[in-house]
Structure formats: C-alpha cells, structure tokens
Design an enzyme around this catalytic site. Structure first.
Site: not given
Ligand code: 13P
Length: 252
Positions: A10-12, A95, A97, A167, A173, A213, A234-235
């Site tokens: 998930n590149w956000k 999500h 967010e 999640e 994050g 994470s 994500g990251g």
């Molecule tokens: P991180 O892997 O950066 O913690 O993000 C997780 C996430 O929100 C994937 O959708």
C-alpha cells in the site's frame, strides 16, 4: 483448504507515475514468485502508467479507495468503473487512515464493498482496533463490528472472494508490529465471524492479511501462523529491494 498467500504493497500517498514505472522496472521478474500473489496498491494518478508497465507480469494492480456510487456529482471522487477500465484488480476499502482522516464509516465501507463487486473489483477490506480499544479489551468487539458491517448483504461466494486486512491502528507506521501470535489470534477470530455469517466454506476460503509495521524479515513469522494469509505493507513496500524480499518471505 489451501489459500494462496497475498502480499500487497500500500503505497499510500507516495510515488508519481514516473517513480512507479521505475519501481516496476526494478521488481519485474524478481517479485514474481510462484505460489505468491503480489499486488501494488498505488495512487490513482499512477494507475494508468502502472497498468501498462505491469503488462506481461504476474503482479496485480490495486487502488487505495473508490467511491460507492457508480457515477454522479461527487467532485474529486473515482468510481469502480473508472478503476476497472484501467485494469485495476484490487481496491483497498476502509483503511484506518480513511476512517480517521476522511470520516469513513462502517456503512460507507459496506457501500464501497458492494460498489467494488458491481464493477468486478476485489475488495481488500481493512479492519483493526485503536490503541485505547485494545487496552480496554475491545479488540474482538471492534473487529467483529467492522467485519459484520463491511460484509453486510454479500453472498457467500462474494464473501469468500474478499481479502481482509487486519491492521491494528497502533501498529501502523509506528515500528511496533503486533506479535505474530496475537495477530493470528485476532485473524482466527475474524475468520470465525465470517464463518458465522456465511458458513464454513466461505470462512475457509477468505484470505486474511496482517498489516502494521511489517518488514521483510518479519514476513516469515507472520506466514508461519495458520490463520495469516499474507500482509498489507506500507513503508516497507516502497523500495524495490524491500518489496522483493516481502514477496520472497511469503513463499510457501
Ligand atoms: P506500515 O507498513 O507503514 O506500518 O503501514 C501499514 C498499512 O497501513 C498498510 O495498509
């Protein structure tokens, strides 16, 4: 019942179209591993170029959101038909967010899940508790409520096709992932909720990822758990070398 592992990045709000294409150049071939489904969920603006760059690969394309209506006066929104036309396969829905910063409700999540199916997209539905909910012992209540709401009105066949991403919000994050055992326990519970709604066959088929994470070195720990079918990352999905290692870590 064996479920195909699924690693989704998930590149956000990261990467321009040009950066996305450069990424694909690096991961092509290497992130294509038999027995693992690998997915990139990119910003809307990168999707057309990515669809082109991914042609001839086994990597699948995902979006990060869609609107629940098929069309209409919704300035700034994107419909399922628009995504489908681009060759998008998966769409992340609900999500944390989006729930936190864009006021998405359980009801909206459910409408978006139905919109995805109307347009032949596969939803990746995110659920997970806040830190204060975990500390208050409410994790099960929260994921039950979110799962029941998201799946409302689906057929058993549709339910089996959904990918769920568990999640925990406190793990996103923060560098503070859930333990594999805790994630397995909650994911088993979510599978039970789906079984209660749609029967044992749907529960055995639905794939449930862990997210929060996740790093390349922790993927195997999560994958060893019987209930965990992959990761939403994500990251650690942003760098080509790291993404390749995430996919390798899910090799059955
Ligand atoms: P991180 O892997 O950066 O913690 O993000 C997780 C996430 O929100 C994937 O959708």
């Amino acid at each position: 019942m064996s479920r195909i592992p699924i690693i989704a990045g998930n590149w956000k709000m990261h990467k321009t179209a040009a950066e996305a294409v450069a990424f694909v150049r690096e991961v092509k071939g290497k992130a294509e591993i038999a027995g693992v489904e690998s997915v990139i969920c990119a910003p809307f603006t990168a999707l057309p170029a990515l669809a082109e760059a991914l042609k001839g690969t086994t990597l699948k394309l995902g979006a990060q959101n869609l609107h629940f209506a098929d069309q209409g006066a919704y300035t700034g929104e994107i419909s399922g038909a628009m995504l489908k036309e681009l060759g998008v396969h998966y769409v992340i829905i609900g999500h944390s967010e989006r729930r936190q910063f864009f006021a998405e409700t359980d009801e909206m999540v459910n409408k978006k899940v139905h919109a995805a199916f109307r347009h032949g997209l596969v939803p990746i539905v995110c659920v997970g508790e806040l830190l204060e909910e975990r500390e208050a012992g409410k994790t099960r209540d929260v994921v039950r409520r979110q799962t029941e709401a998201a799946f409302a009105g689906l057929s058993a066949e549709q339910a089996a096709q959904v990918v769920v991403a568990y999640e925990p919000v406190w793990a996103i994050g923060t560098g503070r992932a859930s333990t594999a055992e805790d994630a397995n326990e909650v994911i088993g519970y979510i599978r039970g909720v789906i079984g209660g709604l749609f029967g044992a066959d749907a529960a055995a088929r639905v794939r449930i990822q862990y997210g929060g994470s996740v790093k390349p070195e922790t993927v195997p720990d999560f994958m060893r758990q019987p209930e965990i079918d992959g990761a939403l990352v994500g990251g650690a999905s942003l760098e080509p070398a790291s993404y390749i290692r995430l996919v390798e870590g899910a090799k059955p």
